[in-house]
Scaffold this active site. Structure first.
Site, PDB file in Angstrom:
ATOM      1  N   TRP A 325       0.680  -1.124   0.001  1.00 34.11           N
ATOM      2  CA  TRP A 325       0.007  -0.008   0.066  1.00 34.11           C
ATOM      3  C   TRP A 325       0.929   1.181   0.216  1.00 34.11           C
ATOM      4  O   TRP A 325       0.392   2.300  -0.537  1.00 34.11           O
ATOM      5  CB  TRP A 325      -0.870  -0.050   1.425  1.00 34.11           C
ATOM      6  CG  TRP A 325      -1.626   1.279   1.289  1.00 34.11           C
ATOM      7  CD1 TRP A 325      -2.930   1.429   0.885  1.00 34.11           C
ATOM      8  CD2 TRP A 325      -1.448   2.379   2.228  1.00 34.11           C
ATOM      9  NE1 TRP A 325      -3.554   2.522   1.338  1.00 34.11           N
ATOM     10  CE2 TRP A 325      -2.535   3.322   1.892  1.00 34.11           C
ATOM     11  CE3 TRP A 325      -0.433   2.909   2.762  1.00 34.11           C
ATOM     12  CZ2 TRP A 325      -2.529   4.725   2.784  1.00 34.11           C
ATOM     13  CZ3 TRP A 325      -0.416   4.224   3.433  1.00 34.11           C
ATOM     14  CH2 TRP A 325      -1.294   5.065   2.979  1.00 34.11           C
ATOM     15  N   HIS A 326       1.843   1.269   0.886  1.00 36.16           N
ATOM     16  CA  HIS A 326       2.926   2.408   0.905  1.00 36.16           C
ATOM     17  C   HIS A 326       3.587   2.917  -0.445  1.00 36.16           C
ATOM     18  O   HIS A 326       3.947   3.968  -0.855  1.00 36.16           O
ATOM     19  CB  HIS A 326       3.995   2.273   1.870  1.00 36.16           C
ATOM     20  CG  HIS A 326       3.526   2.266   3.252  1.00 36.16           C
ATOM     21  ND1 HIS A 326       2.725   1.033   3.931  1.00 36.16           N
ATOM     22  CD2 HIS A 326       3.331   3.290   4.082  1.00 36.16           C
ATOM     23  CE1 HIS A 326       2.350   1.319   5.110  1.00 36.16           C
ATOM     24  NE2 HIS A 326       2.741   2.726   5.201  1.00 36.16           N
ATOM     25  N   GLY A 327       3.548   1.719  -1.421  1.00 35.77           N
ATOM     26  CA  GLY A 327       4.327   2.200  -2.712  1.00 35.77           C
ATOM     27  C   GLY A 327       4.544   0.828  -3.446  1.00 35.77           C
ATOM     28  O   GLY A 327       4.822  -0.238  -3.002  1.00 35.77           O
TER      29      GLY A 327
END
Lengths: 481, 319
Positions: A325-327
């Site tokens: 989700w963060h990248g």
């Protein structure tokens, strides 16, 4: 628009005055003003991507309305999948398209087939991971009949785009935030003062702690081959404080700003670096995201119920998704994986919910055992952040291998005054956090000090320190997610 | 709401009063400071220099022209106003302030170089101007560059935001503690260093070299500066200092720039002393990087320069 800019310092009072003095008698107009202000706030970055927010808002509003009318389970499911497809589709395209394409090409070339595929120059719309999750929560809750679908498009648009938390959270649930748009807001002095106080503390965390720690962390991470193992440890520790100050600072400003407009947002951080185990850390770090994953992914997968195999599977899924989700980078996935590995022994030993109470409750200092647990948990977190901060996996592994070399036992190559100064600041900050750990944010109790002079002196001191350390246009890390 | 707004206004006023007070204290302290950042400007505004010969330029002046040698060979009182990283505009500004607050010099040695007439977007070492930001002329200079905002000019103390080193220096100076005093001799800062690796790094990052654009407005102002010196009867020498010979091929329009200064010197009948091909340029022993002479090189260079000036115009110096 960034919270720590002059633009926002001008924008906020204007919206505040219009909200409480011009459109205060009409709830619909107040909500419309919030939508307008939120779009202006977002448009300062890139107005073209407002269409994405509007599109996501419209799709979920319509799906919500249709879900209300539809009784057939299969059709309801289809509607839910439509919303998931649109929201995750947008996120997938803007955030993950190039990642999957590159890895697909690499995988094929590994097996001897060369594929020519050109990655696209895609700009990542800021906040997309936050508002898509927020709108999804609405549709899922409506689908689960936990929430009455709204008929009020303006309120729904305000819920999706609410400027204090639009670009970096907290990710609000429709069940908490949406009903607040239906009710008339009344200005409450204490609530507004509390909001200003929380904004002040958020700015302190961002400008004084995060931006200062960033100078040292960036220097060390960007030139890691030049530094000894001990210095690299210092770099990782400073990044640990940078990301905390940066992200929790943003959350505090967001929550405080919302309070100025009469809204109550969820707490997003609860002193995570005082956690006694990793499970507790995840109950205290980015709470709105952790609880989102728990409610909409982990529990539907079976959560901590079922066989050991299922439990292990669920933990790995949830942490890897959280990392992703963060990248779109392998470093984030490894970071998630590492946290799953930390978490797993606690789950298997059924000790993941032992530290639910507040730390060293009604005591001045923690017990030696608690202190030891805090240090161990903190060290594990610092280690995992190395992957989070590294440019790529090679960088992360080289960084770690240098840490575990003989140079770990040398004196860190940092003798400059900034290092000493920043360390001192972080120490004082952690002391304040420790003594305020039973509140929603560390200085929450200052507002209840009876002596105005003392109270104002505290505010003046914090404001002065912020000005002394203020640098223009320092971005927030979580904008990139 | 009334209570909230009322308290907010009172709070803001009280805080502004505190900022105003702090601004005054820090500014006052910095205007007394003798750190290398503020030393020259403070001396200029206090009218404490009053030299016969003034050396103007960037670090190429400050680190390469020894006032001690100039004084001894020409038997004068000289002062080096060289400003690290400064191009024409801030140098010209500083010199104007010098003329306003000090007696006019007889001679100005103006060090010109490759980047002298190039306009930079940011004012390098802008911190030195912060304590004087309340002066109109300083504000006008700073407004030509990126970096300062409306708040810096109009809200007390905001100009010190993010400048904790300046704030500490200012506060300490107020109570008479002056840290990191300038160690230069009348503005000359010798660099007792050996050749470092910066040129090697430069070559790696700029393998094809680079060109520098001379700003047209700067050119016009530069001519005004020359005529202004002539009007005030100040003898002006344009000096192009030595740079390490290997670096020349990386500066594509170097010849064109040197020709420009030659033409200016011819046009206004002033001396142009070009040391760009002096034999000093051949040895790394004289430099600590490709653009700056070390102490040894600087002292040899100053001796040559002083003797040349002596030969050209001895009577004017001692008039």
């Amino acid at each position: 628009m960034l919270f720590n800019t002059i633009d926002f310092a001008i924008f906020l009072p204007i919206v505040f005055i219009l909200y409480w003095f011009v459109v205060n008698k009409n709830l619909k107009l107040q909500n419309l003003l919030i939508v307008f202000a939120s779009y202006v706030f977002y448009g300062f970055w890139d107005w073209r991507f407002l269409s994405l927010i509007l599109f996501s808002t419209t799709v979920d509003y319509v799906v919500g309305r249709k879900l209300a009318e539809e009784k057939n389970t299969n059709n309801r499911k289809k509607l839910l999948w439509l919303s998931i497809f649109v929201n995750i589709g947008l996120l997938g395209f803007f955030k993950y398209y190039n990642f999957f394409l590159d890895n697909f090409v690499k995988a094929f070339s590994f097996f001897g087939s060369e594929i020519n595929a050109n990655s696209l120059q895609i700009i990542l719309p800021i906040g997309i991971s936050f508002y898509t999750f927020q709108t999804l929560s609405y549709t899922i809750d409506v689908y689960r009949n936990k929430l009455e679908p709204t008929k009020d498009f303006i309120s729904f648009a305000a819920f999706v785009s609410f400027f204090p938390q639009l670009v970096a959270g907290p990710i609000e649930r429709a069940t908490n935030l949406l009903p607040q748009f239906y009710k008339k807001r009344h200005f409450k002095y204490a609530f507004a003062v509390d909001g200003l106080q929380q904004i002040l503390w958020g700015l302190f965390k961002k400008i004084v702690i995060a931006d200062n720690a960033a100078v040292i962390a960036n220097e060390i991470f960007n030139n890691s081959p030049d530094y000894s193992g001990s210095t690299l440890v210092v770099g990782a520790v400073f990044f640990t404080f940078q990301i905390y100050g940066d992200f929790s600072g943003y959350s505090d400003i967001a929550i405080g700003t919302a309070k100025l407009f009469g809204f109550k947002l969820k707490q997003n951080f609860a002193f995570p670096y005082f956690s006694r185990d990793i499970a507790e850390f995840w109950r205290r770090w980015h709470i709105s995201l952790s609880s989102w994953f728990k409610d909409y992914v982990y529990i539907p997968l079976g959560g901590s119920r079922g066989s050991i195999r299922n439990k292990v599977r669920n933990v790995f899924i949830i942490f890897i998704i959280s990392g992703f989700w963060h990248g779109a980078k392998w470093t984030f996935i490894i970071w998630g994986l590492l946290n799953a590995i930390y978490f797993l022994p606690l789950l298997i030993a059924k000790k993941n919910r032992i530290n639910l109470d507040s730390i060293a409750k009604s005591k001045f200092l923690p017990t030696f055992l608690d202190f030891f647990k805090i240090i161990i948990t903190f060290s594990l977190t610092v280690f995992a952040w190395i992957f989070f901060r590294a440019e790529n996996l090679t960088h992360a592994f080289n960084y770690i291998s240098e840490i575990f070399s003989e140079s770990l036992f040398t004196y860190p190559q940092l003798s400059n005054i900034r290092f000493v100064f920043s360390s001192l600041l972080i120490f004082v900050f952690m002391l304040i956090e420790w003594f305020g750990r039973n509140n929603k944010y560390a200085i929450e109790n200052v507002a209840s000090i009876k002596n105005r002079l003392v109270r104002w002196l505290i505010y003046f001191s914090i404001l002065l320190v912020i000005i002394i350390f203020f640098k223009n246009n320092q971005e927030f890390i979580y904008f990139q997610f | 709401m009334k209570k909230f707004i009322g308290h907010f206004i009172v709070f803001s006023f009280a805080f502004f009063a505190l900022l105003f007070l702090l601004d005054r204290v820090v500014t006052r302290g910095l205007r007394k400071s003798q750190t290398s950042l503020h030393y020259n400007l403070n001396k200029i505004y206090n009218g404490e220099i009053n030299a016969d010969i003034v050396i103007n330029g960037s670090s190429k002046a400050r680190m390469q022209i020894s006032t001690r040698i100039i004084d001894s060979i020409l038997n004068v009182n000289s002062y080096n106003l060289g400003m690290r990283g400064a191009e024409f505009n801030p140098q010209n500004f500083q010199f104007k302030q010098y003329l306003k607050h000090n007696t006019k010099p007889k001679i100005v040695i103006q060090v010109v170089s490759f980047g002298y007439l190039h306009k930079y977007e940011e004012l390098i070492s802008y911190e030195k101007f912060i304590p004087y930001l309340n002066k109109k002329e300083v504000r006008e200079l700073c407004k030509q560059y990126k970096g300062f905002t409306f708040l810096d000019y109009h809200v007390p103390f905001m100009k010190y935001a993010g400048q904790y080193d300046l704030i500490i220096n200012g506060l300490l100076n107020t109570i008479g503690v002056d840290r990191n005093k300038d160690t230069s001799y009348k503005g000359y800062s010798s660099q007792n260093k050996k050749w470092d690796a910066t040129f090697e790094d430069f070559k790696k990052s700029n393998p094809d070299g680079f060109s520098v654009k001379m700003d047209s407005l700067y050119k016009t102002e530069f001519e005004k500066y020359i005529t202004n010196c002539a009007t005030k009867n100040i003898k002006l020498y344009l000096v192009y200092p030595p740079t390490y010979h290997e670096s020349k091929k990386y500066m594509h329009n170097r010849a064109e720039i040197i020709t420009y200064y030659k033409n200016m010197a011819n046009k206004y009948q002033i001396s142009f002393l070009d040391y760009s091909d002096n034999e000093l340029t051949l040895s790394k022993d004289n430099f600590y990087n490709s653009q700056h002479l070390n102490k040894k090189g600087a002292e040899i260079f100053t001796e040559i320069l002083a003797n040349n000036i002596n030969q050209i115009n001895t009577p004017q110096i001692h008039e």
